[in-house]
Design a protein around this motif. Structure first.
Motif, PDB file in Angstrom:
ATOM      1  N   SER A 292      75.476  25.298 -12.412  1.00  0.00           N
ATOM      2  CA  SER A 292      76.193  26.191 -13.315  1.00  0.00           C
ATOM      3  C   SER A 292      75.346  27.410 -13.652  1.00  0.00           C
ATOM      4  N   ALA A 293      76.026  28.454 -14.036  1.00  0.00           N
ATOM      5  CA  ALA A 293      75.377  29.668 -14.527  1.00  0.00           C
ATOM      6  C   ALA A 293      76.125  30.109 -15.774  1.00  0.00           C
ATOM      7  N   ASN A 294      75.389  30.298 -16.872  1.00  0.00           N
ATOM      8  CA  ASN A 294      75.986  30.728 -18.132  1.00  0.00           C
ATOM      9  C   ASN A 294      77.142  29.835 -18.578  1.00  0.00           C
ATOM     10  N   GLY A 295      76.987  28.526 -18.395  1.00  0.00           N
ATOM     11  CA  GLY A 295      78.000  27.583 -18.862  1.00  0.00           C
ATOM     12  C   GLY A 295      79.229  27.478 -17.990  1.00  0.00           C
ATOM     13  N   VAL A 296      79.145  27.951 -16.740  1.00  0.00           N
ATOM     14  CA  VAL A 296      80.281  27.883 -15.824  1.00  0.00           C
ATOM     15  C   VAL A 296      79.804  27.297 -14.501  1.00  0.00           C
ATOM     16  N   LEU A 297      80.526  26.291 -14.014  1.00  0.00           N
ATOM     17  CA  LEU A 297      80.233  25.698 -12.713  1.00  0.00           C
ATOM     18  C   LEU A 297      81.404  25.992 -11.787  1.00  0.00           C
ATOM     19  N   GLU A 298      81.103  26.639 -10.659  1.00  0.00           N
ATOM     20  CA  GLU A 298      82.128  26.920  -9.651  1.00  0.00           C
ATOM     21  C   GLU A 298      81.753  26.183  -8.379  1.00  0.00           C
ATOM     22  N   VAL A 299      82.686  25.356  -7.873  1.00  0.00           N
ATOM     23  CA  VAL A 299      82.420  24.593  -6.656  1.00  0.00           C
ATOM     24  C   VAL A 299      83.586  24.725  -5.680  1.00  0.00           C
ATOM     25  N   GLU A 300      83.285  24.489  -4.425  1.00  0.00           N
ATOM     26  CA  GLU A 300      84.303  24.508  -3.375  1.00  0.00           C
ATOM     27  C   GLU A 300      84.616  23.101  -2.871  1.00  0.00           C
ATOM     28  N   ARG A 301      83.656  22.176  -3.035  1.00  0.00           N
ATOM     29  CA  ARG A 301      83.837  20.808  -2.557  1.00  0.00           C
ATOM     30  C   ARG A 301      83.711  19.849  -3.743  1.00  0.00           C
TER      31      ARG A 301
ATOM     32  N   PHE B  40      86.915  20.002  -3.729  1.00  0.00           N
ATOM     33  CA  PHE B  40      88.034  20.940  -3.753  1.00  0.00           C
ATOM     34  C   PHE B  40      87.611  22.061  -4.691  1.00  0.00           C
ATOM     35  N   PRO B  41      88.192  23.257  -4.536  1.00  0.00           N
ATOM     36  CA  PRO B  41      87.783  24.368  -5.392  1.00  0.00           C
ATOM     37  C   PRO B  41      88.149  24.114  -6.853  1.00  0.00           C
ATOM     38  N   VAL B  42      87.169  24.339  -7.729  1.00  0.00           N
ATOM     39  CA  VAL B  42      87.388  24.180  -9.166  1.00  0.00           C
ATOM     40  C   VAL B  42      86.333  24.970  -9.925  1.00  0.00           C
ATOM     41  N   THR B  43      86.721  25.500 -11.079  1.00  0.00           N
ATOM     42  CA  THR B  43      85.802  26.151 -12.007  1.00  0.00           C
ATOM     43  C   THR B  43      85.833  25.351 -13.295  1.00  0.00           C
ATOM     44  N   ILE B  44      84.651  24.953 -13.750  1.00  0.00           N
ATOM     45  CA  ILE B  44      84.550  24.177 -14.993  1.00  0.00           C
ATOM     46  C   ILE B  44      83.743  25.018 -15.982  1.00  0.00           C
ATOM     47  N   LYS B  45      84.339  25.275 -17.152  1.00  0.00           N
ATOM     48  CA  LYS B  45      83.672  26.058 -18.201  1.00  0.00           C
ATOM     49  C   LYS B  45      83.271  25.141 -19.327  1.00  0.00           C
ATOM     50  N   PHE B  46      82.031  25.302 -19.785  1.00  0.00           N
ATOM     51  CA  PHE B  46      81.510  24.453 -20.859  1.00  0.00           C
ATOM     52  C   PHE B  46      81.290  25.255 -22.119  1.00  0.00           C
TER      53      PHE B  46
END
Length: 186
Positions: A169-178, A180-186
């Motif tokens: 994560s960077a600045n409380g956000v995790l972006e992944v492609e596997r 499946f694509p998803v963005t998780i904000k904390f």
């Protein structure tokens, strides 16, 4: 064994037991909504349910995963996962191939497990459970660490017999492609 500071004596929480615990022993325990009880090689891992912040992080991660899941996958929280005949774990959240299952869900249909670290689980989540998940063949492991000022999350992918970091994560956000694509904000 971790227990809340105000807990009753240990023999009140769990019945007296001689020798290694079995799956049948664990499944015969009364439900306890204040403790999580897992089984690894005849030993119990007992920890209190997470704090308010911990539960919110679990919910946020699971909700983001659920919203992005393709139709052939589902996201769950606190699922009993049977790793092998003597290992029963309860990840904070999972992504699974849906199937009818009883009290225990087979590891063969688990795609991703996630743990939010807490003081009582950090060592097990970073070490013991990471190794158990890898040996069980779970393809992805998402670790969320609320200790720094900004929540840190790391997605690991099983490559051979070891997990390899594929996203942070960077600045409380995790972006992944596997997986499946998803963005998780904390």
């Amino acid at each position: 064994m971790a227990a809340p500071a105000e807990a009753a004596p240990a023999d009140y929480l769990l019945p007296r037991h001689v020798g290694p615990w079995s799956l049948d022993d664990v499944l015969s325990l009364p439900e306890d909504n204040s403790q999580r009880i897992e089984l690894v090689d005849g030993m119990l891992l007992v920890s209190p349910l997470g704090s308010y912040r911990h539960q919110n992080l679990v919910f946020d991660a699971a909700a983001a995963l659920r919203a992005a899941c393709p139709d052939y996958l589902q996201t769950t929280i606190e699922l009993n996962v049977l790793l092998s005949s003597g290992r029963l774990v309860i990840p904070d959240f999972t992504v699974v191939r849906p199937r009818e299952a009883g009290v225990m869900f087979p590891v063969s249909d688990v795609v991703l497990v996630g743990e939010v670290f807490s003081p009582s689980t950090r060592l097990n989540d970073q070490g013991l459970k990471r190794g158990l998940y890898a040996r069980a063949g779970i393809q992805y492991y998402l670790m969320i660490d609320p200790e720094p000022g900004v929540v840190e999350a790391t997605l690991l992918e099983l490559q051979g017999e070891q997990y390899v970091e594929i996203a942070t994560s960077a600045n409380g956000v995790l972006e992944v492609e596997r997986p499946f694509p998803v963005t998780i904000k904390f």
